[in-house]
Scaffold this active site. Structure first.
Site, PDB file in Angstrom:
ATOM      1  N   GLY A  60       1.192   6.195 -12.275  1.00  0.00           N
ATOM      2  CA  GLY A  60       0.666   7.033 -11.204  1.00  0.00           C
ATOM      3  C   GLY A  60       1.204   8.456 -11.254  1.00  0.00           C
ATOM      4  O   GLY A  60       1.166   9.128 -12.284  1.00  0.00           O
ATOM      5  N   TYR A  61       1.696   8.916 -10.108  1.00  0.00           N
ATOM      6  CA  TYR A  61       2.179  10.294  -9.966  1.00  0.00           C
ATOM      7  C   TYR A  61       3.637  10.451 -10.432  1.00  0.00           C
ATOM      8  O   TYR A  61       4.220  11.522 -10.246  1.00  0.00           O
ATOM      9  CB  TYR A  61       2.061  10.740  -8.503  1.00  0.00           C
ATOM     10  CG  TYR A  61       0.637  10.756  -7.964  1.00  0.00           C
ATOM     11  CD1 TYR A  61      -0.169  11.895  -8.089  1.00  0.00           C
ATOM     12  CD2 TYR A  61       0.082   9.636  -7.341  1.00  0.00           C
ATOM     13  CE1 TYR A  61      -1.465  11.920  -7.603  1.00  0.00           C
ATOM     14  CE2 TYR A  61      -1.219   9.645  -6.853  1.00  0.00           C
ATOM     15  CZ  TYR A  61      -1.987  10.791  -6.983  1.00  0.00           C
ATOM     16  OH  TYR A  61      -3.271  10.823  -6.500  1.00  0.00           O
ATOM     17  N   ASP A  62       4.223   9.434 -11.050  1.00  0.00           N
ATOM     18  CA  ASP A  62       5.633   9.505 -11.449  1.00  0.00           C
ATOM     19  C   ASP A  62       5.986  10.732 -12.294  1.00  0.00           C
ATOM     20  O   ASP A  62       7.045  11.337 -12.082  1.00  0.00           O
ATOM     21  CB  ASP A  62       6.055   8.227 -12.195  1.00  0.00           C
ATOM     22  CG  ASP A  62       6.348   7.081 -11.235  1.00  0.00           C
ATOM     23  OD1 ASP A  62       6.464   7.332 -10.023  1.00  0.00           O
ATOM     24  OD2 ASP A  62       6.468   5.933 -11.707  1.00  0.00           O
ATOM     25  N   ASP A  86       0.878  -1.167   0.000  1.00  0.00           N
ATOM     26  CA  ASP A  86       0.000   0.000   0.000  1.00  0.00           C
ATOM     27  C   ASP A  86       0.913   1.215   0.000  1.00  0.00           C
ATOM     28  O   ASP A  86       1.881   1.274   0.766  1.00  0.00           O
ATOM     29  CB  ASP A  86      -0.943   0.033   1.203  1.00  0.00           C
ATOM     30  CG  ASP A  86      -2.093   1.000   0.942  1.00  0.00           C
ATOM     31  OD1 ASP A  86      -2.919   0.701   0.056  1.00  0.00           O
ATOM     32  OD2 ASP A  86      -2.146   2.056   1.582  1.00  0.00           O
ATOM     33  N   LYS A 104      14.768   4.233 -11.053  1.00  0.00           N
ATOM     34  CA  LYS A 104      13.717   4.390 -10.041  1.00  0.00           C
ATOM     35  C   LYS A 104      13.820   3.265  -9.008  1.00  0.00           C
ATOM     36  O   LYS A 104      13.691   3.506  -7.805  1.00  0.00           O
ATOM     37  CB  LYS A 104      12.328   4.401 -10.709  1.00  0.00           C
ATOM     38  CG  LYS A 104      11.217   4.558  -9.678  1.00  0.00           C
ATOM     39  CD  LYS A 104       9.820   4.540 -10.253  1.00  0.00           C
ATOM     40  CE  LYS A 104       8.794   4.547  -9.118  1.00  0.00           C
ATOM     41  NZ  LYS A 104       7.422   4.315  -9.558  1.00  0.00           N
ATOM     42  N   ARG A 117       9.279   2.061  -2.800  1.00  0.00           N
ATOM     43  CA  ARG A 117       8.956   0.623  -2.893  1.00  0.00           C
ATOM     44  C   ARG A 117      10.237  -0.214  -2.783  1.00  0.00           C
ATOM     45  O   ARG A 117      10.262  -1.250  -2.131  1.00  0.00           O
ATOM     46  CB  ARG A 117       8.239   0.366  -4.226  1.00  0.00           C
ATOM     47  CG  ARG A 117       7.660  -1.026  -4.374  1.00  0.00           C
ATOM     48  CD  ARG A 117       6.590  -1.090  -5.447  1.00  0.00           C
ATOM     49  NE  ARG A 117       5.439  -0.289  -5.060  1.00  0.00           N
ATOM     50  CZ  ARG A 117       5.148   0.912  -5.599  1.00  0.00           C
ATOM     51  NH1 ARG A 117       5.871   1.416  -6.573  1.00  0.00           N
ATOM     52  NH2 ARG A 117       4.117   1.584  -5.155  1.00  0.00           N
TER      53      ARG A 117
HETATM   54  P1  ITT Z   1      -3.735  -2.123  -5.259  1.00  0.00           P
HETATM   55  O1  ITT Z   1      -4.403  -1.638  -4.008  1.00  0.00           O
HETATM   56  O2  ITT Z   1      -4.527  -3.142  -5.994  1.00  0.00           O
HETATM   57  O3  ITT Z   1      -2.310  -2.537  -5.021  1.00  0.00           O
HETATM   58  P2  ITT Z   1      -3.854   0.680  -5.991  1.00  0.00           P
HETATM   59  O4  ITT Z   1      -3.440   1.460  -7.205  1.00  0.00           O
HETATM   60  O5  ITT Z   1      -5.247   0.928  -5.482  1.00  0.00           O
HETATM   61  O6  ITT Z   1      -3.637  -0.868  -6.299  1.00  0.00           O
HETATM   62  P3  ITT Z   1      -2.830   1.808  -3.567  1.00  0.00           P
HETATM   63  O7  ITT Z   1      -4.141   1.730  -2.893  1.00  0.00           O
HETATM   64  O8  ITT Z   1      -1.601   1.427  -2.791  1.00  0.00           O
HETATM   65  O9  ITT Z   1      -2.796   0.922  -4.882  1.00  0.00           O
HETATM   66  O10 ITT Z   1      -2.678   3.283  -4.121  1.00  0.00           O
HETATM   67  C1  ITT Z   1      -1.437   3.760  -4.488  1.00  0.00           C
HETATM   68  C2  ITT Z   1      -1.621   5.107  -5.181  1.00  0.00           C
HETATM   69  O11 ITT Z   1      -0.405   5.848  -5.079  1.00  0.00           O
HETATM   70  C3  ITT Z   1      -1.936   4.953  -6.665  1.00  0.00           C
HETATM   71  O12 ITT Z   1      -2.755   6.021  -7.086  1.00  0.00           O
HETATM   72  C4  ITT Z   1      -0.589   5.078  -7.316  1.00  0.00           C
HETATM   73  O13 ITT Z   1      -0.680   5.638  -8.586  1.00  0.00           O
HETATM   74  C5  ITT Z   1       0.184   5.974  -6.345  1.00  0.00           C
HETATM   75  N1  ITT Z   1       1.562   5.467  -6.267  1.00  0.00           N
HETATM   76  C6  ITT Z   1       2.059   4.535  -5.407  1.00  0.00           C
HETATM   77  N2  ITT Z   1       3.331   4.245  -5.705  1.00  0.00           N
HETATM   78  C7  ITT Z   1       3.646   5.007  -6.772  1.00  0.00           C
HETATM   79  C8  ITT Z   1       4.806   5.129  -7.556  1.00  0.00           C
HETATM   80  O14 ITT Z   1       5.878   4.396  -7.349  1.00  0.00           O
HETATM   81  N3  ITT Z   1       4.769   5.988  -8.581  1.00  0.00           N
HETATM   82  C9  ITT Z   1       3.684   6.726  -8.832  1.00  0.00           C
HETATM   83  N4  ITT Z   1       2.526   6.663  -8.167  1.00  0.00           N
HETATM   84  C10 ITT Z   1       2.515   5.795  -7.131  1.00  0.00           C
END
Ligand code: ITT
Length: 206
Positions: free
Chosen positions: A157-159, A72, A179, A185
């Site tokens: 995601g926010y990368d 998470d 990365k 992570r």
């Molecule tokens: P699961 O719960 O199925 O694993 P999820 O996308 O819902 O998938 P999370 O609840 O952990 O996962 O939410 C993580 C959020 O944070 C998600 O919007 C990602 O895009 C962002 N995020 C997490 N790690 C990231 C990374 O390494 N780079 C960019 N964004 C990240």
């Protein structure tokens, strides 16, 4: 050597790819949730990254009866008092895309000067055993700041809006191996890797 099975329990394809890369040469046969078509999604009802990663690891381990790893993670932005935090995946409307979420973040930070755009990515990685009992918890953090506009197309995601400390480029502009050396992570997975090596009786090649 017998390779033990492990489920990498995420519906996020970017996260899945990174976790599989981080497993590297660990002696595991990796499955993802697509191998379990009838699996029920686990609601993330926790208030912290560790709570949510534990809820997911336990919930998917109980359904698959296989050793399970769950992550998470999210982005904590200082100028937003730590938001979006554990709500990072749910930051914009239902069904929003990664770019909808980054746009919302950039709008929330419009007018905020560079020195106040500090942020950190946080990851909690939890392993649950075949009975659904938590057997390891690790966390990792990566500090940086939020760019003024999205740049780069690698990662997820926010990368494209996150510039890690000590770098001039966003995660979205970096090769995955760069990365993976510095990310939240990979920091969390370093401790997970040690735990899994102990569990399988394998030691780091020197
Ligand atoms: P699961 O719960 O199925 O694993 P999820 O996308 O819902 O998938 P999370 O609840 O952990 O996962 O939410 C993580 C959020 O944070 C998600 O919007 C990602 O895009 C962002 N995020 C997490 N790690 C990231 C990374 O390494 N780079 C960019 N964004 C990240």
């Amino acid at each position: 050597m017998n390779r033990r099975s492990i489920v990498v329990a995420t519906h996020n394809k970017g996260k899945l790819r990174e976790l599989c890369e981080l497993f590297g040469d660990l002696p595991f046969v990796i499955s993802d949730l697509s191998a379990f078509p009838s699996i029920q999604p686990i609601p993330e009802t926790g208030k912290t990254f560790i709570e949510n990663a534990s809820i997911k690891a336990i919930g998917y381990a109980k359904q698959t009866q296989i050793l399970t790893v769950a992550d998470d993670s999210g982005l904590e932005v200082d100028a937003l008092d730590g938001a979006p935090g554990v709500l990072s995946a749910r930051y914009a409307h239902e069904g929003a895309s990664d770019s909808d979420r980054t746009s919302k973040l950039l709008t929330a930070l419009s007018g905020v000067p560079v020195v106040e755009r500090t942020a950190r990515f946080v990851s909690a990685i939890v392993i649950a055993n075949e009975m659904g009992r938590v057997i390891n918890i690790s966390t990792g953090t990566c500090r940086g700041r939020i760019a003024r506009k999205p740049i780069g197309e690698t990662g997820f995601g926010y990368d494209p809006v996150f510039i890690p400390e000590g770098f001039a480029h966003t995660f979205g502009e970096m090769q995955p191996e760069v990365k993976n050396r510095i990310s939240h992570r990979s920091q969390a997975f370093a401790a997970t890797r040690e735990f899994l090596r102990t569990l399988t009786g394998t030691s780091e090649a020197r």
